[in-house]
Design a protein around this motif. Structure first.
Motif, PDB file in Angstrom:
ATOM      1  N   LEU A  43       0.991  -0.573   1.793  1.00 18.56           N
ATOM      2  CA  LEU A  43      -0.356  -0.040   2.007  1.00 18.56           C
ATOM      3  C   LEU A  43      -1.411  -0.929   1.352  1.00 18.56           C
ATOM      4  O   LEU A  43      -2.520  -1.085   1.891  1.00 18.56           O
ATOM      5  CB  LEU A  43      -0.448   1.386   1.463  1.00 18.56           C
ATOM      6  CG  LEU A  43       0.411   2.422   2.195  1.00 18.56           C
ATOM      7  CD1 LEU A  43       0.340   3.771   1.492  1.00 18.56           C
ATOM      8  CD2 LEU A  43      -0.020   2.553   3.651  1.00 18.56           C
ATOM      9  N   ALA A  44      -1.089  -1.525   0.207  1.00 19.04           N
ATOM     10  CA  ALA A  44      -2.034  -2.426  -0.456  1.00 19.04           C
ATOM     11  C   ALA A  44      -2.272  -3.672   0.393  1.00 19.04           C
ATOM     12  O   ALA A  44      -3.417  -4.130   0.554  1.00 19.04           O
ATOM     13  CB  ALA A  44      -1.507  -2.814  -1.838  1.00 19.04           C
ATOM     14  N   ARG A  45      -1.190  -4.216   0.966  1.00 15.54           N
ATOM     15  CA  ARG A  45      -1.345  -5.388   1.833  1.00 15.54           C
ATOM     16  C   ARG A  45      -2.130  -5.020   3.096  1.00 15.54           C
ATOM     17  O   ARG A  45      -2.957  -5.805   3.582  1.00 15.54           O
ATOM     18  CB  ARG A  45       0.028  -5.956   2.203  1.00 15.54           C
ATOM     19  CG  ARG A  45       0.763  -6.581   1.020  1.00 15.54           C
ATOM     20  CD  ARG A  45       1.952  -7.406   1.487  1.00 15.54           C
ATOM     21  NE  ARG A  45       3.012  -6.612   2.088  1.00 15.54           N
ATOM     22  CZ  ARG A  45       4.024  -6.065   1.407  1.00 15.54           C
ATOM     23  NH1 ARG A  45       4.096  -6.220   0.082  1.00 15.54           N
ATOM     24  NH2 ARG A  45       4.964  -5.376   2.028  1.00 15.54           N
TER      25      ARG A  45
ATOM     26  N   ASP B 104      -7.654   9.664   4.656  1.00 11.63           N
ATOM     27  CA  ASP B 104      -7.644  10.656   3.583  1.00 11.63           C
ATOM     28  C   ASP B 104      -9.037  11.158   3.236  1.00 11.63           C
ATOM     29  O   ASP B 104      -9.184  12.284   2.742  1.00 11.63           O
ATOM     30  CB  ASP B 104      -6.938  10.105   2.340  1.00 11.63           C
ATOM     31  CG  ASP B 104      -7.516   8.787   1.851  1.00 11.63           C
ATOM     32  OD1 ASP B 104      -8.218   8.098   2.620  1.00 11.63           O
ATOM     33  OD2 ASP B 104      -7.248   8.418   0.687  1.00 11.63           O
ATOM     34  N   LEU B 105     -10.087  10.366   3.498  1.00  9.87           N
ATOM     35  CA  LEU B 105     -11.441  10.856   3.241  1.00  9.87           C
ATOM     36  C   LEU B 105     -11.774  12.019   4.171  1.00  9.87           C
ATOM     37  O   LEU B 105     -12.395  13.010   3.756  1.00  9.87           O
ATOM     38  CB  LEU B 105     -12.463   9.728   3.436  1.00  9.87           C
ATOM     39  CG  LEU B 105     -12.386   8.563   2.444  1.00  9.87           C
ATOM     40  CD1 LEU B 105     -13.385   7.471   2.836  1.00  9.87           C
ATOM     41  CD2 LEU B 105     -12.643   9.039   1.017  1.00  9.87           C
ATOM     42  N   HIS B 106     -11.356  11.926   5.418  1.00  9.12           N
ATOM     43  CA  HIS B 106     -11.570  13.030   6.356  1.00  9.12           C
ATOM     44  C   HIS B 106     -10.846  14.294   5.888  1.00  9.12           C
ATOM     45  O   HIS B 106     -11.315  15.412   6.112  1.00  9.12           O
ATOM     46  CB  HIS B 106     -11.063  12.655   7.752  1.00  9.12           C
ATOM     47  CG  HIS B 106     -11.944  11.696   8.479  1.00  9.12           C
ATOM     48  ND1 HIS B 106     -13.158  12.052   9.013  1.00  9.12           N
ATOM     49  CD2 HIS B 106     -11.792  10.384   8.772  1.00  9.12           C
ATOM     50  CE1 HIS B 106     -13.710  11.003   9.606  1.00  9.12           C
ATOM     51  NE2 HIS B 106     -12.898   9.975   9.468  1.00  9.12           N
ATOM     52  N   ALA B 107      -9.697  14.121   5.253  1.00 16.74           N
ATOM     53  CA  ALA B 107      -8.904  15.274   4.820  1.00 16.74           C
ATOM     54  C   ALA B 107      -9.601  16.086   3.739  1.00 16.74           C
ATOM     55  O   ALA B 107      -9.236  17.244   3.502  1.00 16.74           O
ATOM     56  CB  ALA B 107      -7.535  14.810   4.332  1.00 16.74           C
TER      57      ALA B 107
ATOM     58  N   ASP C 186      -5.804  -4.858   2.228  1.00 12.17           N
ATOM     59  CA  ASP C 186      -6.377  -6.200   2.096  1.00 12.17           C
ATOM     60  C   ASP C 186      -6.724  -6.783   3.466  1.00 12.17           C
ATOM     61  O   ASP C 186      -7.798  -7.368   3.654  1.00 12.17           O
ATOM     62  CB  ASP C 186      -5.393  -7.132   1.379  1.00 12.17           C
ATOM     63  CG  ASP C 186      -5.298  -6.852  -0.114  1.00 12.17           C
ATOM     64  OD1 ASP C 186      -6.196  -6.170  -0.651  1.00 12.17           O
ATOM     65  OD2 ASP C 186      -4.321  -7.301  -0.744  1.00 12.17           O
ATOM     66  N   ARG C 187      -5.822  -6.625   4.416  1.00 16.94           N
ATOM     67  CA  ARG C 187      -6.069  -7.153   5.757  1.00 16.94           C
ATOM     68  C   ARG C 187      -7.194  -6.384   6.457  1.00 16.94           C
ATOM     69  O   ARG C 187      -8.022  -6.971   7.161  1.00 16.94           O
ATOM     70  CB  ARG C 187      -4.787  -7.116   6.582  1.00 16.94           C
ATOM     71  CG  ARG C 187      -3.743  -8.109   6.081  1.00 16.94           C
ATOM     72  CD  ARG C 187      -2.400  -7.915   6.748  1.00 16.94           C
ATOM     73  NE  ARG C 187      -2.445  -8.215   8.174  1.00 16.94           N
ATOM     74  CZ  ARG C 187      -1.401  -8.046   8.999  1.00 16.94           C
ATOM     75  NH1 ARG C 187      -0.248  -7.571   8.523  1.00 16.94           N
ATOM     76  NH2 ARG C 187      -1.509  -8.340  10.283  1.00 16.94           N
ATOM     77  N   ALA C 188      -7.221  -5.073   6.241  1.00 16.78           N
ATOM     78  CA  ALA C 188      -8.285  -4.266   6.839  1.00 16.78           C
ATOM     79  C   ALA C 188      -9.643  -4.645   6.245  1.00 16.78           C
ATOM     80  O   ALA C 188     -10.641  -4.776   6.972  1.00 16.78           O
ATOM     81  CB  ALA C 188      -8.007  -2.787   6.616  1.00 16.78           C
TER      82      ALA C 188
ATOM     83  N   GLN D 133      -7.510   4.912   4.227  1.00  6.57           N
ATOM     84  CA  GLN D 133      -8.957   4.816   4.443  1.00  6.57           C
ATOM     85  C   GLN D 133      -9.737   4.636   3.141  1.00  6.57           C
ATOM     86  O   GLN D 133     -10.632   3.784   3.063  1.00  6.57           O
ATOM     87  CB  GLN D 133      -9.413   6.084   5.170  1.00  6.57           C
ATOM     88  CG  GLN D 133     -10.875   6.152   5.537  1.00  6.57           C
ATOM     89  CD  GLN D 133     -11.233   7.531   6.075  1.00  6.57           C
ATOM     90  OE1 GLN D 133     -10.640   8.535   5.675  1.00  6.57           O
ATOM     91  NE2 GLN D 133     -12.186   7.585   6.991  1.00  6.57           N
ATOM     92  N   SER D 134      -9.405   5.398   2.113  1.00  2.06           N
ATOM     93  CA  SER D 134     -10.157   5.321   0.864  1.00  2.06           C
ATOM     94  C   SER D 134      -9.927   4.017   0.116  1.00  2.06           C
ATOM     95  O   SER D 134     -10.664   3.700  -0.822  1.00  2.06           O
ATOM     96  CB  SER D 134      -9.806   6.506  -0.049  1.00  2.06           C
ATOM     97  OG  SER D 134      -8.439   6.472  -0.418  1.00  2.06           O
ATOM     98  N   HIS D 135      -8.918   3.236   0.511  1.00  9.86           N
ATOM     99  CA  HIS D 135      -8.683   1.931  -0.100  1.00  9.86           C
ATOM    100  C   HIS D 135      -9.604   0.858   0.478  1.00  9.86           C
ATOM    101  O   HIS D 135      -9.595  -0.285   0.016  1.00  9.86           O
ATOM    102  CB  HIS D 135      -7.219   1.503   0.105  1.00  9.86           C
ATOM    103  CG  HIS D 135      -6.246   2.365  -0.618  1.00  9.86           C
ATOM    104  ND1 HIS D 135      -4.876   2.189  -0.524  1.00  9.86           N
ATOM    105  CD2 HIS D 135      -6.424   3.429  -1.455  1.00  9.86           C
ATOM    106  CE1 HIS D 135      -4.265   3.095  -1.258  1.00  9.86           C
ATOM    107  NE2 HIS D 135      -5.182   3.860  -1.825  1.00  9.86           N
ATOM    108  N   VAL D 136     -10.374   1.239   1.494  1.00  3.65           N
ATOM    109  CA  VAL D 136     -11.315   0.319   2.136  1.00  3.65           C
ATOM    110  C   VAL D 136     -12.699   0.965   2.014  1.00  3.65           C
ATOM    111  O   VAL D 136     -13.130   1.716   2.895  1.00  3.65           O
ATOM    112  CB  VAL D 136     -10.936   0.083   3.619  1.00  3.65           C
ATOM    113  CG1 VAL D 136     -11.866  -0.952   4.271  1.00  3.65           C
ATOM    114  CG2 VAL D 136      -9.483  -0.373   3.741  1.00  3.65           C
ATOM    115  N   PRO D 137     -13.411   0.715   0.914  1.00  6.04           N
ATOM    116  CA  PRO D 137     -14.675   1.435   0.655  1.00  6.04           C
ATOM    117  C   PRO D 137     -15.751   1.191   1.697  1.00  6.04           C
ATOM    118  O   PRO D 137     -16.726   1.961   1.785  1.00  6.04           O
ATOM    119  CB  PRO D 137     -15.104   0.907  -0.722  1.00  6.04           C
ATOM    120  CG  PRO D 137     -14.335  -0.357  -0.934  1.00  6.04           C
ATOM    121  CD  PRO D 137     -13.053  -0.189  -0.184  1.00  6.04           C
ATOM    122  N   GLU D 138     -15.590   0.156   2.502  1.00  2.58           N
ATOM    123  CA  GLU D 138     -16.579  -0.106   3.554  1.00  2.58           C
ATOM    124  C   GLU D 138     -16.726   1.049   4.531  1.00  2.58           C
ATOM    125  O   GLU D 138     -17.780   1.210   5.160  1.00  2.58           O
ATOM    126  CB  GLU D 138     -16.206  -1.396   4.306  1.00  2.58           C
ATOM    127  CG  GLU D 138     -16.425  -2.672   3.524  1.00  2.58           C
ATOM    128  CD  GLU D 138     -15.285  -3.033   2.584  1.00  2.58           C
ATOM    129  OE1 GLU D 138     -15.349  -4.113   1.959  1.00  2.58           O
ATOM    130  OE2 GLU D 138     -14.313  -2.240   2.481  1.00  2.58           O
TER     131      GLU D 138
END
Length: 337
Positions: A307-309, A45-48, A312-314, A84-89
């Motif tokens: 998506l939350a799970r 979604d950041l790319h979008a 977390d794994r990502a 993607q945006s849920h993983v700030p790394e």
């Protein structure tokens, strides 16, 4: 850590529905890859954000994209599905990599040049310019061995490989240098109204694109109005008969029958027969896909939990990579209280 090779692939939520090319070129391949790879699949979604979109549209399209991944057969228990945006790394590593990317190198990226050819660079945003660097961060965070990409993304993957090698050389081995996983088994799916151009949201006319979540009757009508070619013979010739060749490619991909076999089966038949057969073959596959997607969208809270799970794994993988990067480039670690 799994002994399986790791693979990562992301897809943008740029439309209300994915299309036929997305299904054949990506989704179907993802389902196969998860069987013998440690796979991570995400909605980027950041790319979008590099194109104008309303907040409500982006949120809805993000959920729809994730639902379509799973409707196609991606198992979120076997292969985490995340946003993607849920993983700030992702954004954090992108900044570090951007400081190692030459301006001239970034300016030579074909996609940026193509997208600014009409409107000029003054009409482009910086996010579009740095898009390939964020893509590199997406890949390198997960130490992916392979990245499924189309030929149009090969240059971006080469930038990713260059950045990984540059970082490894400057600071010591840190990143896996990924290899491209180019899908060869499916030919390009072309626009039904202009079979000389690839089917895509940005280039195709509404009647030239088959959307996976469209009403089956609407897609059947699009097949009936598909542009064919002069003459009556059904043969595979991309140059002389691009319309017929495209319909044969679609029918082959969805029926599982080789193109040369199909040509023999349609000997003496007309273009209408070919259009009808292609429409039926596609409907057989995507009608249940559509029903599964809509069912998942009807369970929004459960979809969000999946998506939350997945995030977390990502993050379990991404955070370890970023910690190594921050330490090697000399960033001061925060004091834990």
């Amino acid at each position: 850590m799994s002994d399986k090779p790791r693979v990562l692939s992301l897809m943008q939520p740029t439309a209300d529905s994915l299309h036929l090319g997305n299904y054949l070129g990506a989704l179907r391949q993802w389902v196969a890859l998860q069987e013998d790879h440690e796979a991570f699949f995400g909605v980027c979604d950041l790319h979008a954000l590099t194109v104008e979109v309303t907040p409500a549209e982006l949120r809805q399209r993000t959920l729809r994209a994730a639902a379509q991944f799973m409707a196609a057969g991606v198992d979120p228990e076997a292969a985490p599905v995340f946003v993607q945006s849920h993983v700030p790394e992702h954004a954090e590593l992108m900044w570090v990599l951007s400081t190692m990317t030459g301006f001239g190198h970034a300016a030579r990226m074909t996609q940026f040049k193509d997208k600014t050819a009409k409107g000029g660079q003054d009409q482009a945003n910086v996010g579009l310019f740095t898009y390939p660097i964020l893509m590199a961060a997406d890949i390198l965070l997960y130490q992916a061995d392979k990245v499924p990409v189309g030929e149009d993304q090969r240059q971006h993957l080469e930038l990713t490989r260059d950045l990984a090698q540059r970082f490894n050389s400057r600071y010591s081995p840190t990143f896996v240098v990924p290899e491209p996983h180019i899908v060869k088994s499916v030919g390009r799916i072309m626009d039904l109204q202009d079979p000389t151009v690839k089917m895509s949201k940005s280039a195709s006319s509404p009647n030239g694109i088959i959307e996976l979540l469209e009403e089956p009757a609407v897609n059947a009508k699009k097949f009936r109005s598909a542009v064919t070619d002069s003459g009556r013979e059904i043969s595979y010739d991309e140059e002389a008969k691009p319309g017929v060749a495209n319909l044969l490619s679609i029918l082959s991909a969805f029926s599982g029958r080789p193109i040369d076999v199909l040509v023999g089966e349609f000997e003496g038949k007309g273009y209408g027969d070919l259009k009808g057969a292609a429409a039926d073959a596609v409907a057989t596959v995507i009608s249940p896909f559509r029903e599964r997607t809509l069912a998942l969208m009807g369970e929004r809270s459960e979809l969000e939990q999946i998506l939350a799970r997945g995030a977390d794994r990502a993050r379990g993988v991404a955070s370890r990579t970023l910690a190594k990067v921050y330490k090697k480039v000399g960033l001061l670690p925060p004091v834990r209280r």
